[in-house]
Design a protein around this motif. Structure first.
Motif, PDB file in Angstrom:
ATOM      1  N   LEU A 203      35.020   5.124  32.499  1.00 31.53           N
ATOM      2  CA  LEU A 203      34.625   4.674  31.167  1.00 31.53           C
ATOM      3  C   LEU A 203      33.680   3.491  31.351  1.00 31.53           C
ATOM      4  O   LEU A 203      34.083   2.454  31.889  1.00 31.53           O
ATOM      5  CB  LEU A 203      35.842   4.255  30.342  1.00 31.53           C
ATOM      6  N   THR A 204      32.437   3.658  30.942  1.00 27.88           N
ATOM      7  CA  THR A 204      31.461   2.580  31.028  1.00 27.88           C
ATOM      8  C   THR A 204      31.280   1.973  29.643  1.00 27.88           C
ATOM      9  O   THR A 204      31.002   2.688  28.676  1.00 27.88           O
ATOM     10  CB  THR A 204      30.114   3.099  31.555  1.00 27.88           C
ATOM     11  N   VAL A 205      31.475   0.663  29.569  1.00 25.30           N
ATOM     12  CA  VAL A 205      31.444  -0.039  28.281  1.00 25.30           C
ATOM     13  C   VAL A 205      30.312  -1.051  28.286  1.00 25.30           C
ATOM     14  O   VAL A 205      30.137  -1.796  29.256  1.00 25.30           O
ATOM     15  CB  VAL A 205      32.791  -0.762  28.025  1.00 25.30           C
ATOM     16  N   ASP A 206      29.542  -1.085  27.205  1.00 26.16           N
ATOM     17  CA  ASP A 206      28.520  -2.120  27.066  1.00 26.16           C
ATOM     18  C   ASP A 206      29.194  -3.475  26.973  1.00 26.16           C
ATOM     19  O   ASP A 206      30.155  -3.657  26.216  1.00 26.16           O
ATOM     20  CB  ASP A 206      27.677  -1.889  25.799  1.00 26.16           C
ATOM     21  N   PRO A 226      26.178  -8.244  24.182  1.00 25.63           N
ATOM     22  CA  PRO A 226      25.054  -8.867  23.477  1.00 25.63           C
ATOM     23  C   PRO A 226      24.690  -8.086  22.229  1.00 25.63           C
ATOM     24  O   PRO A 226      24.921  -6.886  22.152  1.00 25.63           O
ATOM     25  CB  PRO A 226      23.936  -8.805  24.509  1.00 25.63           C
ATOM     26  N   MET A 227      24.157  -8.774  21.264  1.00 21.81           N
ATOM     27  CA  MET A 227      23.633  -8.118  20.069  1.00 21.81           C
ATOM     28  C   MET A 227      22.193  -8.582  19.872  1.00 21.81           C
ATOM     29  O   MET A 227      21.969  -9.784  19.727  1.00 21.81           O
ATOM     30  CB  MET A 227      24.461  -8.486  18.847  1.00 21.81           C
ATOM     31  N   PRO A 228      21.220  -7.700  19.852  1.00 23.43           N
ATOM     32  CA  PRO A 228      21.329  -6.281  20.137  1.00 23.43           C
ATOM     33  C   PRO A 228      21.356  -6.020  21.635  1.00 23.43           C
ATOM     34  O   PRO A 228      21.113  -6.907  22.435  1.00 23.43           O
ATOM     35  CB  PRO A 228      20.058  -5.704  19.513  1.00 23.43           C
ATOM     36  N   ILE A 229      21.671  -4.794  22.002  1.00 21.11           N
ATOM     37  CA  ILE A 229      21.792  -4.443  23.411  1.00 21.11           C
ATOM     38  C   ILE A 229      20.449  -4.570  24.123  1.00 21.11           C
ATOM     39  O   ILE A 229      20.342  -5.161  25.180  1.00 21.11           O
ATOM     40  CB  ILE A 229      22.340  -3.009  23.561  1.00 21.11           C
ATOM     41  N   GLU A 230      19.390  -4.027  23.525  1.00 20.13           N
ATOM     42  CA  GLU A 230      18.083  -4.043  24.185  1.00 20.13           C
ATOM     43  C   GLU A 230      17.002  -3.745  23.149  1.00 20.13           C
ATOM     44  O   GLU A 230      17.127  -2.811  22.365  1.00 20.13           O
ATOM     45  CB  GLU A 230      18.055  -2.991  25.294  1.00 20.13           C
ATOM     46  N   LEU A 231      15.961  -4.563  23.146  1.00 23.45           N
ATOM     47  CA  LEU A 231      14.831  -4.342  22.252  1.00 23.45           C
ATOM     48  C   LEU A 231      13.526  -4.550  23.029  1.00 23.45           C
ATOM     49  O   LEU A 231      13.488  -5.332  23.987  1.00 23.45           O
ATOM     50  CB  LEU A 231      14.885  -5.304  21.054  1.00 23.45           C
ATOM     51  N   LEU A 264      25.294  -2.670  18.079  1.00 23.74           N
ATOM     52  CA  LEU A 264      26.709  -2.450  18.373  1.00 23.74           C
ATOM     53  C   LEU A 264      26.888  -1.902  19.789  1.00 23.74           C
ATOM     54  O   LEU A 264      26.099  -1.075  20.243  1.00 23.74           O
ATOM     55  CB  LEU A 264      27.316  -1.466  17.371  1.00 23.74           C
ATOM     56  N   PRO A 265      27.921  -2.353  20.504  1.00 25.68           N
ATOM     57  CA  PRO A 265      28.153  -1.848  21.866  1.00 25.68           C
ATOM     58  C   PRO A 265      28.570  -0.389  21.838  1.00 25.68           C
ATOM     59  O   PRO A 265      29.153   0.099  20.868  1.00 25.68           O
ATOM     60  CB  PRO A 265      29.283  -2.741  22.384  1.00 25.68           C
ATOM     61  N   ARG A 274      26.575   8.900  25.066  1.00 25.42           N
ATOM     62  CA  ARG A 274      26.989   7.562  24.654  1.00 25.42           C
ATOM     63  C   ARG A 274      27.463   7.590  23.207  1.00 25.42           C
ATOM     64  O   ARG A 274      26.858   8.221  22.342  1.00 25.42           O
ATOM     65  CB  ARG A 274      25.820   6.588  24.805  1.00 25.42           C
ATOM     66  N   ARG A 275      28.552   6.875  22.955  1.00 23.29           N
ATOM     67  CA  ARG A 275      29.101   6.771  21.607  1.00 23.29           C
ATOM     68  C   ARG A 275      29.263   5.298  21.240  1.00 23.29           C
ATOM     69  O   ARG A 275      29.334   4.436  22.103  1.00 23.29           O
ATOM     70  CB  ARG A 275      30.455   7.475  21.507  1.00 23.29           C
ATOM     71  N   SER A 276      29.356   5.027  19.953  1.00 23.08           N
ATOM     72  CA  SER A 276      29.569   3.658  19.501  1.00 23.08           C
ATOM     73  C   SER A 276      31.006   3.241  19.799  1.00 23.08           C
ATOM     74  O   SER A 276      31.955   3.987  19.539  1.00 23.08           O
ATOM     75  CB  SER A 276      29.289   3.551  18.001  1.00 23.08           C
TER      76      SER A 276
END
Length: 645
Positions: A203-206, A226-231, A264-265, A274-276
């Motif tokens: 299980l890989t979690v952000d 982090p919020m956001p994950i990547e921009l 959201l992670p 990938r799921r929220s």
């Protein structure tokens, strides 16, 4: 806990509100007024996204979001990738935990027949039920700079930290670091046949794994993302005023146009999409702006695999995790330039710590109960203790990394959860250790023990039977200090800490103290033993400490040694011997990380392997060496000055 530094990966945001909005902690327009002591739930993804963006303005620059501190903008952090069953406490010792029935992740776990350890980025299985330990199998773990274990039946959970993790100091908006994409990996290993370890699922979690607790087969994993994950931020072309302004405007537009999926992670179970990890409605925020990191509590049932059963999140930092069998608490300093409204007893500091409480009595879900504040800073998980529905919290004006000062004092605050009001103060005791800071805390039932230190070591005994009126029952002043306290049978308390030179007031070596606390009004030190110059890991990581009540055995790691002692009221502290791993195939003796008892053997674990010694006289019973990890490939120079790994 061993020193754990963490990247509080706080966030990135922007829109058209002024910087003063974030710094003053004001709510965004249209946000419902919070109830006192309660986190504010987001009613929709639109509300969550609007709140996050509204507090972004002060942190967006021509170089992205936050203050640059390492990687270029947009660069990712590295990913991670028999006979009758023995009984814990009778046939073998388990992990030294704070609360009975609540297991904590550690480097070593055992079921009394097999020992599982993470060393050298590998999982080792060692048979320990016989006369001598025997290596059964080795499983290479994915990259990560820290691994810990939880064991439930034949299910072994490996929790791996990856990326960046820096323990947060009191948060200040002006010092928000640039967010770093990070992930943590949870690996389920089937250990039904310890000679053939088998990965069942990953299980890989952000986000960065902060800590976890297990009750039964239910695990609560606390992580920060982090919020956001990547921009897709830009950097200025040149250093002219126009180039800087254009880049900043572009980065503001990037954040303003971002969607909630970027904030959201998420998680990935095996190779599934990938799921929220958490829904918008399951995210809450403190009444006063507390940063843009997301603290998530994820519930897993190891008996059913690694698919998340439930997730709850708070838009804040997280530093300290504590759990009782029915409650989980996460504490952090408030992320705001404006102090929270508190009324401490004789408080000399505006600093405060937020505590968020969750109900974990239902193994299938985690429910938010409420939040509260206490003055000052907490030392560690030992600063919190729940007893008969009351949370007791020990805090001090000065954080551990600053030391004491003339105006510093410590407090014990009693809190109780009340519907609609959060964690409400029941009582408070101030004035502890004036001029000192807290070095150790232990609360047992309705009695508390607090060690403060600056020049002498006051050991306070606290009467906590009336939560509304906690009192100092007794006090003992001694040179030096204890930084870990452990109850011993017969109203005895063992302290591990440092002797202090009376002339320089500097630490002068590790000492073990045995206190008689049978009379709370008059605690006394019965015996003291010195281990020599240096420090013991047990002073800061309670998992490294071993006490075996059946024989009065105490084992304390001390450099490359494990010091074994017999402790009793009548005989005092008697050193039995010191174990070193001279059999290890290493250039120097490895440090001993853990000690445990299995039947009639004392087992010690290091990066070199597992040694077995007899309990009575420490006679050598055997050695199981761990295989050396495969050497990392050396970079190969290529034409043009590039490097090929």
């Amino acid at each position: 806990m061993a020193s754990r530094t963490r990247v509080v990966i706080v966030a990135v945001l922007t829109v058209l509100l002024s910087a003063a909005l974030a710094v003053q902690g004001m709510a965004a327009p249209g946000t419902p007024a919070p109830a006192s002591g309660r986190l504010v739930a987001f009613r929709s993804c639109t509300g969550l996204l609007g709140y996050a963006k509204a507090h972004a303005v002060p942190f967006v620059s021509a170089y992205g979001f936050g203050r640059a501190s390492g990687l270029p903008v947009g660069q990712k952090a590295p990913p991670v990738g028999a006979n009758a069953a023995p009984q814990q406490g009778v046939d073998y010792s388990g992990t030294n935990v704070q609360e009975t029935g609540v297991d904590e992740p550690d480097l070593v776990k055992t079921n009394g027949a097999t020992l599982f350890a993470v060393e050298n980025n590998q999982l080792e299985a060692v048979a320990v039920g016989g006369a001598a330990p025997k290596l059964l199998d080795t499983l290479k773990l994915d990259n990560g700079w820290s691994h810990e274990l939880l064991l439930s039946g034949t299910h072994l959970l490996v929790l791996s930290r990856g990326g960046y993790w820096i323990q947060p100091l009191p948060a200040q908006p002006a010092l928000m670091p640039m967010p770093r994409a990070s992930s943590s990996m949870l690996t389920e290993v089937d250990v039904s046949d310890p000679a053939a370890l088998k990965v069942v699922q990953t299980l890989t979690v952000d986000g960065a794994y902060l800590d976890a607790r297990m009750v039964g087969s239910t695990v609560r994993v606390v992580s920060s993302s982090p919020m956001p994950i990547e921009l897709p931020y830009v950097t200025p072309v040149g250093a002219t005023a126009k180039a800087l302004a254009d880049a900043e405007a572009t980065n503001r537009a990037v954040v303003a146009s971002s969607r909630v999926s970027a904030w959201l992670p998420g998680y990935r179970l095996g190779k599934q999409p990938r799921r929220s990890l958490v829904s918008c409605r399951d995210v809450r925020r403190p009444p006063i702006f507390s940063g843009l990191g997301l603290l998530t509590v994820t519930t897993l049932d190891l008996a059913k695999g690694l698919a998340p059963v439930d997730s709850k999140a708070v838009m804040t930092d997280g530093r300290i995790v504590y759990a009782s069998p029915t409650g989980l608490y996460v504490a952090t300093e408030p992320w705001s330039a404006r102090p929270l409204p508190i009324t401490p007893n004789r408080s000399s500091s505006a600093a405060a710590t937020q505590i968020h409480a969750f109900d974990i009595s239902d193994p299938t879900r985690t429910a938010y109960l409420g939040s509260g504040t206490v003055p000052g800073y907490l030392l560690s998980q030992w600063s919190l203790s729940e007893f008969q529905g009351v949370l007791r919290v020990v805090s001090t004006d000065s954080p551990a990394w600053w030391g004491g000062g003339p105006a510093t004092q410590s407090y014990l605050t009693s809190l109780r959860s009340k519907a609609g009001k959060g964690l409400v103060q029941v009582g408070r005791l101030g004035g502890l250790g004036e001029g000192d800071r807290v070095y150790a805390v232990r609360m047992i039932g309705d009695t508390g023990y607090v060690v403060t230190f600056r020049q002498v070591d006051p050991l306070y005994v606290l009467d906590l039977h009336d939560p509304a009126h906690p009192q100092v029952a007794g006090k003992l002043d001694l040179p030096g200090y204890s930084s870990y306290l452990h109850p011993i049978s017969g109203n005895l308390l063992l302290g591990i800490g440092q002797n202090v030179d009376s002339q320089t007031n500097e630490p002068a070596g590790t000492q073990v103290s045995l206190f008689d606390v049978s009379d709370p009004k008059h605690p006394t030190r019965l015996y003291r033993a010195t281990l020599g110059q240096g420090w013991s890991v047990a002073e800061s990581d309670h998992h490294a400490f071993l006490y075996w009540p059946a024989t009065g055995l105490v084992v304390v790691p001390f450099g490359q040694q494990a010091v074994a002692m017999h402790v009793s009221r009548t005989a005092g502290i008697t050193e039995l011997g010191r174990i070193v791993h001279s059999q290890a195939r290493q250039s120097q003796l490895p440090q001993i990380d853990r000690s445990l008892v299995v039947r009639n053997a004392l087992l010690t674990v290091s990066s070199g392997g597992v040694a077995s010694n007899g309990l009575a006289r420490l006679a050598s019973l055997g050695w199981a060496a761990f295989p050396s990890p495969a050497p990392a490939p050396r970079p190969v120079p290529l034409p043009g000055g590039t490097i090929k790994p």
